[in-house]
Design a protein around this motif. Structure first.
Motif, short mmCIF file in Angstrom:
data_model
loop_
_atom_site.label_atom_id
_atom_site.label_comp_id
_atom_site.label_asym_id
_atom_site.label_seq_id
_atom_site.Cartn_x
_atom_site.Cartn_y
_atom_site.Cartn_z
N PHE A 150 3.83 -1.01 8.53
CA PHE A 150 4.26 0.23 7.88
C PHE A 150 5.76 0.41 7.94
CE2 PHE A 150 0.42 2.73 6.99
CZ PHE A 150 -0.53 1.96 7.64
N GLY A 151 6.29 1.07 6.90
CA GLY A 151 7.64 1.59 6.96
C GLY A 151 7.65 2.93 7.67
N ASP A 152 8.83 3.51 7.81
CA ASP A 152 8.96 4.78 8.51
C ASP A 152 8.76 5.99 7.59
OD1 ASP A 152 11.37 3.70 11.00
OD2 ASP A 152 9.20 3.94 11.11
N GLN A 158 0.56 11.29 3.92
CA GLN A 158 0.23 11.92 5.19
C GLN A 158 0.76 13.35 5.19
OE1 GLN A 158 1.85 10.13 8.78
NE2 GLN A 158 0.16 10.93 10.01
N TYR A 160 0.42 5.32 1.20
CA TYR A 160 -0.38 6.34 1.87
C TYR A 160 0.32 7.68 1.75
CZ TYR A 160 -3.00 2.68 4.41
OH TYR A 160 -3.80 1.61 4.75
N LEU A 171 3.96 6.99 3.05
CA LEU A 171 4.12 5.78 3.83
C LEU A 171 3.80 4.56 2.98
CD1 LEU A 171 2.21 7.12 6.92
CD2 LEU A 171 4.61 6.46 6.97
N MET A 203 4.49 13.34 3.97
CA MET A 203 5.15 12.07 4.28
C MET A 203 4.44 11.00 3.45
SD MET A 203 7.18 10.26 6.52
CE MET A 203 7.06 10.60 8.27
N GLN A 228 -1.77 -4.33 8.85
CA GLN A 228 -0.79 -3.78 7.93
C GLN A 228 0.47 -3.40 8.71
OE1 GLN A 228 -2.36 -0.63 5.48
NE2 GLN A 228 -4.22 -1.78 4.99
N LEU A 280 -5.01 6.66 2.22
CA LEU A 280 -4.63 5.63 1.25
C LEU A 280 -4.69 6.19 -0.17
CD1 LEU A 280 -3.96 2.60 0.78
CD2 LEU A 280 -6.44 2.22 0.58
N ALA A 326 -3.99 12.74 9.31
CA ALA A 326 -3.90 11.28 9.36
C ALA A 326 -3.48 10.75 7.99
CB ALA A 326 -5.25 10.70 9.77
N PRO A 327 -2.91 9.55 7.95
CA PRO A 327 -2.56 8.96 6.65
C PRO A 327 -3.80 8.73 5.80
CG PRO A 327 -1.46 7.80 8.44
CD PRO A 327 -2.47 8.72 9.08
N ARG A 383 9.84 11.51 3.75
CA ARG A 383 9.32 12.87 3.87
C ARG A 383 9.73 13.65 2.63
NH1 ARG A 383 7.15 15.27 8.16
NH2 ARG A 383 7.87 13.63 9.55
N TYR A 391 0.84 -1.19 0.00
CA TYR A 391 0.00 0.00 0.00
C TYR A 391 0.88 1.25 0.00
CZ TYR A 391 -3.07 -3.45 2.35
OH TYR A 391 -3.78 -4.58 2.70
N GLY A 415 6.55 5.64 11.03
CA GLY A 415 5.32 5.12 10.45
C GLY A 415 4.40 4.57 11.53
N TYR A 459 -3.65 1.49 16.09
CA TYR A 459 -2.29 1.77 15.68
C TYR A 459 -1.81 3.00 16.45
CZ TYR A 459 -2.44 -1.27 11.53
OH TYR A 459 -2.50 -2.34 10.69
#
Lengths: 114, 110
Positions: free
Chosen positions: A105-107, A37, A35, A90, A88, A103, A45, A42-43, A110, A33, B43, B36
């Motif tokens: 997530f990666g970090d 942000q 996203y 994601l 950002m 799910q 999709l 909020a993130p 940015r 996925y 993230g 979450y």
């Protein structure tokens, strides 16, 4: 150990200059996925891949595209970034789309558009 | 639109339990409740999820009311590193659509 890896962590690009963000995973998950942000939000999709099947959210701008050459990698391409695309980004993965699996997530990357 | 309502912010003393509420009054029978959290510049991190039974793992406990219209995430002994934005998300079993709401900004204070 990082399981969803995004590169680079920070990216600066010029208005209108194409940019590609990358994501890789070591989880062997079917679904990946992307996203967006924005600051203090909020993130949201953008789209996802179930294996090689691409699924776009209805309100994702045409400027945003994605590629998934294999199970491990997924790319986000922004063809002509505008100032409003500063955010950002994601990447996330999950084992299946139709299940209760969470799910991962990666970090994030940015991205700043100047 | 997000299907959940959370308080925008909460404080908690270090070492005490943090109880984060979430209202999901329109939840359907096949929808799970996920939690979450997102620590600054990272993230989102998966915490826990449940359908109707209470759940516990090494991070937290999830208490879902019998009518499933609300839930509470419990961090039993909050530490400074638990300071983050906590998102409560309702998601159908057969749909990967994760719609994040505004979340609760939890600040753990010494």
């Amino acid at each position: 150990d990082a399981m969803v890896i995004q590169n680079p962590r920070y990216q600066v690009t010029q208005f209108g200059k194409p940019v590609t963000l990358s994501c890789s995973q070591t989880l062997n998950h079917n679904v990946m996925y992307w996203y967006q942000q924005k600051s203090s939000q909020a993130p949201k999709l953008l789209f996802h891949y179930y294996d090689k099947d691409f699924n776009n959210e209805a309100d994702t701008p045409d400027n945003f595209q994605s590629r998934r050459p294999n199970t491990s990698f997924c790319f986000l391409d922004i063809r002509s970034p505008g100032l409003g695309d500063t955010a950002m980004y994601l990447c996330a993965t999950s084992r299946e789309a139709e299940s209760n699996q969470p799910q991962h997530f990666g970090d994030g990357t940015r991205l700043s558009i100047l | 639109d997000a299907k959940t309502t959370q308080p925008p912010s909460m404080d908690c003393a270090e070492g005490r339990a943090a109880n984060l509420p979430c209202n999901h009054s329109t939840i359907s029978g096949n929808e799970y409740v996920y939690w979450y959290r997102q620590i600054h510049s990272q993230g989102p991190q998966y915490i826990i999820h449940g359908l109707k039974n209470n759940e516990t793992n090494e991070m937290a406990s999830l208490i879902i009311t019998e009518d499933r219209k609300s839930s509470t995430l419990i961090l039993p002994h909050a530490t400074l590193r638990d300071t983050a934005v906590y998102y409560c998300i309702v998601r159908p079993y057969n749909n990967n659509d994760m719609r994040f709401g505004a979340g609760t900004r939890l600040t753990v204070k010494p």
